[in-house]
Design a protein around this motif. Structure first.
Motif, PDB file in Angstrom:
ATOM      1  N   HIS A   1      48.813  62.845  66.637  1.00  0.00           N
ATOM      2  CA  HIS A   1      47.362  62.909  66.541  1.00  0.00           C
ATOM      3  C   HIS A   1      46.743  62.528  67.882  1.00  0.00           C
ATOM      4  CE1 HIS A   1      47.793  63.407  62.249  1.00  0.00           C
ATOM      5  NE2 HIS A   1      48.546  62.334  62.208  1.00  0.00           N
TER       6      HIS A   1
ATOM      7  N   GLY B   1      42.663  55.959  59.190  1.00  0.00           N
ATOM      8  CA  GLY B   1      41.412  55.658  58.506  1.00  0.00           C
ATOM      9  C   GLY B   1      40.941  56.799  57.627  1.00  0.00           C
ATOM     10  N   VAL B   2      41.045  58.034  58.140  1.00  0.00           N
ATOM     11  CA  VAL B   2      40.649  59.196  57.335  1.00  0.00           C
ATOM     12  C   VAL B   2      41.553  59.331  56.116  1.00  0.00           C
ATOM     13  CG1 VAL B   2      40.453  61.711  57.353  1.00  0.00           C
ATOM     14  CG2 VAL B   2      39.635  60.375  59.301  1.00  0.00           C
TER      15      VAL B   2
ATOM     16  N   LEU C   1      36.332  48.927  67.811  1.00  0.00           N
ATOM     17  CA  LEU C   1      37.046  49.671  68.845  1.00  0.00           C
ATOM     18  C   LEU C   1      38.332  48.954  69.250  1.00  0.00           C
ATOM     19  CD1 LEU C   1      37.063  52.078  70.780  1.00  0.00           C
ATOM     20  CD2 LEU C   1      35.751  50.704  72.406  1.00  0.00           C
TER      21      LEU C   1
ATOM     22  N   SER D   1      45.160  55.860  64.768  1.00  0.00           N
ATOM     23  CA  SER D   1      44.412  54.928  63.930  1.00  0.00           C
ATOM     24  C   SER D   1      43.244  55.629  63.237  1.00  0.00           C
ATOM     25  CB  SER D   1      43.905  53.752  64.763  1.00  0.00           C
ATOM     26  OG  SER D   1      43.170  54.219  65.877  1.00  0.00           O
ATOM     27  N   LEU D   2      42.613  56.605  63.913  1.00  0.00           N
ATOM     28  CA  LEU D   2      41.559  57.374  63.249  1.00  0.00           C
ATOM     29  C   LEU D   2      42.134  58.200  62.106  1.00  0.00           C
ATOM     30  CD1 LEU D   2      39.382  58.634  66.252  1.00  0.00           C
ATOM     31  CD2 LEU D   2      38.807  56.883  64.566  1.00  0.00           C
TER      32      LEU D   2
ATOM     33  N   LEU E   1      40.920  49.594  66.559  1.00  0.00           N
ATOM     34  CA  LEU E   1      41.500  50.936  66.653  1.00  0.00           C
ATOM     35  C   LEU E   1      42.536  51.007  67.773  1.00  0.00           C
ATOM     36  CD1 LEU E   1      38.319  53.175  66.168  1.00  0.00           C
ATOM     37  CD2 LEU E   1      40.083  52.621  64.479  1.00  0.00           C
TER      38      LEU E   1
ATOM     39  N   LEU F   1      45.025  58.944  68.759  1.00  0.00           N
ATOM     40  CA  LEU F   1      44.082  59.027  67.646  1.00  0.00           C
ATOM     41  C   LEU F   1      44.752  58.713  66.312  1.00  0.00           C
ATOM     42  CD1 LEU F   1      42.052  62.212  68.667  1.00  0.00           C
ATOM     43  CD2 LEU F   1      41.534  59.808  69.113  1.00  0.00           C
TER      44      LEU F   1
END
Length: 442
Positions: free
Chosen positions: A58, A70-71, A33, A66-67, A36, A64
């Motif tokens: 995002h 990652g995706v 966490l 960093s998410l 991120l 969001l």
């Protein structure tokens, strides 16, 4: 001294298995966490420093991002270099990532004296601790170097190999200075246990008592994590992309995860060793007695970690990258000698204090020799005569065809004029080319 050595260690090793597992999951979740958050924070802060907007697509305010990164990395094509050593090539990012998580096991989030209750069980806010906890941190940090070197070697390419070798030389060099900074803390606290070191920082943090060690550690932790301005293993302009050039998808993401997790870990170690660990800062602790009890210590150490992460981001947004020779010179010729001299001074002070000498006597016995040495060094520089410039030897006539092959001139040599044949062009054409008749048209 506020406590005897290792008196807090008997609080560890008594938790049931489910609580140990819960604490391990918490450490993993806390690191992920924080990573991120740090990725988004870094991109936002650097954008603000450079008068840009930063990520804003995002999620609300781009939180969001960093998410999304990652995706994207997870869905990218996972390439494996044909000429690589497949087993080592795949294991290298794993070897980098796992030690970064392991080092966080001995970071204290609160006092060891059973201050909190989790599902009815009293337990310290720390996964584990033992008498050589900081040596464990150094050992796990050293293992991560193998992953970087193996990644460069197993790729079967020249540029990743050079990046891996650079990284190995860099991290080994700065681990020496980091270890010497640790040694000063060992001497002053009389313990290598992280919980004991925090317990000995009452009422004064070691950043104030050991300022040189703190500064050396801060510089070394930036070099240890390959961050700007010490990100030479990933010097894109020189080495394409460093040791991770041939990696993509999740394997590349694991290298980036290991880098950010290492940033969080070294920040937590700096907070534990020099900034009071879980203790509340000075203004808060003076008027609030409960600031260091219960769950509140988690807030203080988290804030300290975030401030040190901001320091990493601030350096990246402001300082240019070092040259490699400057970087190695800083590590070997500045940080290590300064740390050694400082360590001798700290050991002398502690030995004299343990023998019962007062503050004035300690200053006299330790400060006087240091002052004499500095004075002699200044006098030596003052009276040192500048060497008289030697007369340059007479220049030899430069022969561009020495040995039968054309050779370039050495410094100080002048190339003789090349003989040219007379031009065969008509005089009017020569005058036009030389600009002799440019004034006729004006």
């Amino acid at each position: 001294m506020t406590s005897q050595p290792y008196e807090t260690l008997h609080f560890f090793g008594q938790d049931p298995w489910w609580l140990v597992l819960l604490k391990a999951v918490f450490c993993f979740a806390f690191l992920v966490l924080t990573v991120l958050i740090a990725i988004v924070w870094e991109r936002k802060v650097v954008a603000w420093m450079q008068l840009r907007i930063g990520p804003n697509r995002h999620g609300p305010w781009g939180m969001l991002q960093s998410l999304a990164d990652g995706v994207k990395l997870a869905l990218k094509e996972d390439l494996v270099v044909k000429g690589s050593d497949k087993v080592v090539y795949i294991l290298a990012p794993i070897v980098c990532a796992i030690p970064a998580f392991m080092a966080f096991a001995v970071i204290p989030f609160g006092p060891a004296a059973n201050e909190v209750s989790i599902f009815g069980t009293r337990t310290p806010l720390q996964l584990t601790d033992f008498p050589v906890a900081l040596l464990y941190i150094l050992a796990t940090a050293s293992i991560g170097i193998y992953g970087i070197v193996l990644a460069g070697w197993s790729s079967g390419s020249t540029y990743p190999l050079l990046g891996g070798l650079r990284s190995a030389a860099q991290m080994v060099s700065y681990e020496i200075a980091m270890g010497l900074a640790f040694a000063a803390v060992f001497i002053y606290s009389g313990s290598m246990s992280t919980s004991e070191i925090v317990a000995h920082q009452q009422p004064t943090w070691f950043a104030a008592l050991l300022p040189v060690s703190f500064i050396v550690y801060v510089i070394a932790m930036v070099g240890e994590t390959n961050r700007a301005p010490f990100d030479l293993p990933e010097a894109e302009g020189e080495l394409v992309g460093g040791f991770n050039t041939e990696y993509s998808s999740l394997k590349f993401a694991m290298f980036m995860l290991a880098e950010y997790v290492n940033m969080v870990t070294v920040s937590a170690v700096a907070s534990t060793l020099f900034l009071g660990g879980w203790r509340a800062p000075w203004p808060v602790s003076t008027f609030w007695e409960g600031a260091n009890h219960g769950w509140w210590p988690m807030l203080w150490i988290t804030l300290k970690i975030q401030l040190l992460l901001f320091f990493f981001i601030w350096l990246r947004g402001t300082l240019p990258r070092f040259r490699y020779d400057q970087f190695m010179k800083l590590g070997w010729k500045v940080l290590i000698p300064v740390s050694l001299v400082w360590l001798v001074l700290i050991a002398s002070v502690r030995a004299l204090r343990n023998e019962g000498y007062g503050f004035g006597e300690v200053v006299l016995y330790v400060g006087a020799p240091v002052g004499v040495i500095l004075l002699l060094a200044l006098l030596r520089d003052f009276v040192k005569k500048q060497p008289e410039p030697e007369e340059a030897p007479p220049e030899k006539e430069f022969d561009p065809m020495a040995g039968g092959y054309p050779v370039p001139p050495m410094p100080g040599q002048v190339v003789p004029p090349v003989p040219r044949r007379p031009s065969r062009a008509p005089k009017q054409l020569q005058d036009a080319l030389n600009g002799a008749d440019h004034s006729e048209g004006s």
